[in-house]
Enzyme design. Sequence first.
Site, short mmCIF file in Angstrom:
data_model
loop_
_atom_site.label_atom_id
_atom_site.label_comp_id
_atom_site.label_asym_id
_atom_site.label_seq_id
_atom_site.Cartn_x
_atom_site.Cartn_y
_atom_site.Cartn_z
N LYS A 120 -30.51 89.20 -96.59
CA LYS A 120 -29.88 88.53 -97.72
C LYS A 120 -30.85 88.39 -98.90
O LYS A 120 -30.49 88.60 -100.06
CB LYS A 120 -29.38 87.14 -97.30
CG LYS A 120 -28.17 87.16 -96.35
CD LYS A 120 -27.74 85.73 -96.04
CE LYS A 120 -26.50 85.71 -95.14
NZ LYS A 120 -26.07 84.32 -94.83
N GLY A 365 -45.08 69.29 -42.32
CA GLY A 365 -44.46 69.00 -41.03
C GLY A 365 -45.15 67.93 -40.21
O GLY A 365 -44.81 67.73 -39.04
N VAL A 366 -46.14 67.22 -40.79
CA VAL A 366 -46.86 66.21 -40.01
C VAL A 366 -46.36 64.80 -40.29
O VAL A 366 -46.92 63.83 -39.77
CB VAL A 366 -48.40 66.28 -40.26
CG1 VAL A 366 -48.94 67.62 -39.81
CG2 VAL A 366 -48.72 66.04 -41.74
N GLY A 367 -45.34 64.67 -41.11
CA GLY A 367 -44.71 63.37 -41.31
C GLY A 367 -45.28 62.53 -42.42
O GLY A 367 -45.14 61.30 -42.40
N LYS A 368 -45.88 63.15 -43.44
CA LYS A 368 -46.40 62.36 -44.57
C LYS A 368 -45.26 61.63 -45.29
O LYS A 368 -45.39 60.47 -45.65
CB LYS A 368 -47.12 63.27 -45.59
CG LYS A 368 -48.44 63.83 -45.13
CD LYS A 368 -49.28 64.36 -46.29
CE LYS A 368 -48.61 65.44 -47.12
NZ LYS A 368 -48.39 66.70 -46.41
N THR A 369 -44.14 62.35 -45.49
CA THR A 369 -43.01 61.75 -46.22
C THR A 369 -42.44 60.57 -45.46
O THR A 369 -42.17 59.50 -46.04
CB THR A 369 -41.93 62.82 -46.47
OG1 THR A 369 -42.48 63.88 -47.25
CG2 THR A 369 -40.74 62.22 -47.20
#
Length: 739
Positions: A120, A365-369
Amino acid sequence: MTAVQHRVEQPNRPASPAPDREVLAGLVERVTFHNAENGFCVLRIKARGHRDLITVVGHAASISAGEFVQASGAWHNDRTHGLQFKAGFLRTTMPTTVEGIEKYLGSGMIRGIGPVYAKKLVRAFGADVFDVIEQQADRLREVAGIGPVRAKRIIAGWADQKVIREIMLFLHSHGVGTSRSVRIFKTYGPDAIQLISENPYRLARDIRGIGFVTADAIAARLGIEKTAMVRARAGIAYALAEAMDEGHCGLPRGDLLALAEKLLDIPSPLIEEAIDLELADGTVVADRLDGFEAVFLAGLYRSERNIATRLLGLAAGRPPWGAIDAATAIPWVEQRTGLTLAESQRAAVRLAVSSKLLVVTGGPGVGKTTLVNSILKILAVKGLAIALAAPTGRAAKRLSESTGMEAKTIHRLLETDPAAGGFKRTETNPLECELLVVDETSMVDVPLMNALLRAVPDGAAVLLVGDVDQLPSVGPGQVLADVINSGAVAVVRLTEVFRQAAESRIIVNAHRVNQGLMPEPHAGEGLTDFYFVDAADPEDGVRKVLHMVKHRIPERFGLDPVRDIQVLCPMNRGGLGARSLNIELQKVLNPPRDPRVERFGWTFCEGDKVMQIENDYDKEVYNGDLGVVARIDPDDNSLLIEFDGREVAYDAGELDQVVLAYATTIHKSQGSEYPAVILPVTTQHYAMLQRNLVYTGITRGKRLVVIVGQRKAMAIAVKGQQSRRRWSKLRDWLSGGAG
């Protein structure tokens, strides 16, 4: 970089051109590739005397379609890309033809103008358009669609470009690209040339993306001698910064001397003198590390010392919740959650409810959560103000999902202050919490941990959670490992893999790799979650990775190839590196098409998966955040990128903050999880084959991990050392062995 070049038709020239140096001149039709860091570019040029477009390869600090170039060099017949003109020298000038002006304006160099408005403007003002913008700016409003806001952007963009072009003339021969020049202008303003002339080494200190090497090249052209003390002193910080990039907080003085001598190529007595001057100025600090005299960057040294002081202070005293009877609390929380805690988890709960500072570490898989959730449920009954944080957005999101509580990135928790360049939460404006839980602590480097601990109230308790066997932080230090190894802080190390987790081949093989054992291949008939696909060589590996992402995994597991599958590479370089794989994966998953934006060596299209590669506090996007290009505005080459449901705008000049992310490095994936992960592992990656690198990569996969590569390379990784030594002082400070 060759992956973005294209095979081209040979121009109208003899089949075997003479290698004599020639001179070419012509209009840049397209910038096929431009590396802003070193200026390397691949151009398609309409050259005088040539019927077809020709390919020119060379170096230019800044280059845009529409500009006029003069090049001197020789013809070269590349086996892959055909006939190219290799330019030893390239000089660009502003376009003067209507065609060139339109291309230049439409290239994204001027804010507010893209291809549509370029057309333009040229239609309205012809070859006088530059004069109109500069001297009769009010006439811009004569063009349909240009209102006061866009006109103001164009005028400001042109003014910036004019100053930048002057700076560019000064920097042109030094390989400083367009984006760096913009940063120089924004940092120094119109005094840029004077300030750089006085001390070019300030560029390495002040401007992101400009290192010592570039500043050194400028200094040499300004007549600063190689043995000048200003260079030697700047080189000390450069050597320590190089060490910092390897994760070190300091170096033994002998190592620093050797590194600086190698980097600067000057005699060691000069370096010794420079170190002493820097020590006297306080920019670096001397101390001892493992019996060695060592030198540290002052900021990092103070940060490690502050971390130790804060941790020891926080560990002292009684926790804010008072006394809790663990014998009562443990059965209560088991009943509330419906989960029976293992003895190791019960012991951890007993320690947690009596500790003001605790570290919880362990692999998948060791259960931290489960443990963290149990602790939070017990403490929440006390009505505590609890803050949850993680280093990345994805890690924070996972922490929220697993706890049912709000979690923030550390940066958001500390409330970044873009104007001041720091955080609003400090010791004078501390966090409003009585318990701070930090997940993925292995990722937290020394500067960030220092900022976080400064903001923790004295009376608050802190729970640090992470996997110490993963890669340490990308930034300097090894905070989690040093805290654990100091013996000064209560630590729970979970090692028992629970039965449900043990059914996952991902988790089993992650632990095998961490123990120095080869992963076990799948022996059964049905689908599993872990595969090793042999590849004879890197080329075979590329073919198999592309097939896995495009066909095999989506067809067998029903996963989306863009959003669900992540290729994680040990390194960026090489055919099986993240950079090359990104270009190949883009071709098969989201082939480049219009509208598109080509900047900084990447082509971005709507639907592309991208990653932010540096913290941007203004935009509130951070290093490692993944997004998808939602929309491209071809008028001014701007993008909208969606990060976790939030759209963020990027100008063309800001796109060096973003890279394609179909593939990324394992380092960049820390703190993230993906439904499916593909890990290319070959001897091509030899320099990066470490056990914790592969272990970290495997643990990023939730539902599927596929390793593509050579078993020999995997053996090198798992049998090798856990990680390279990092020189840091934190463990000494914590254990009282500092000095």
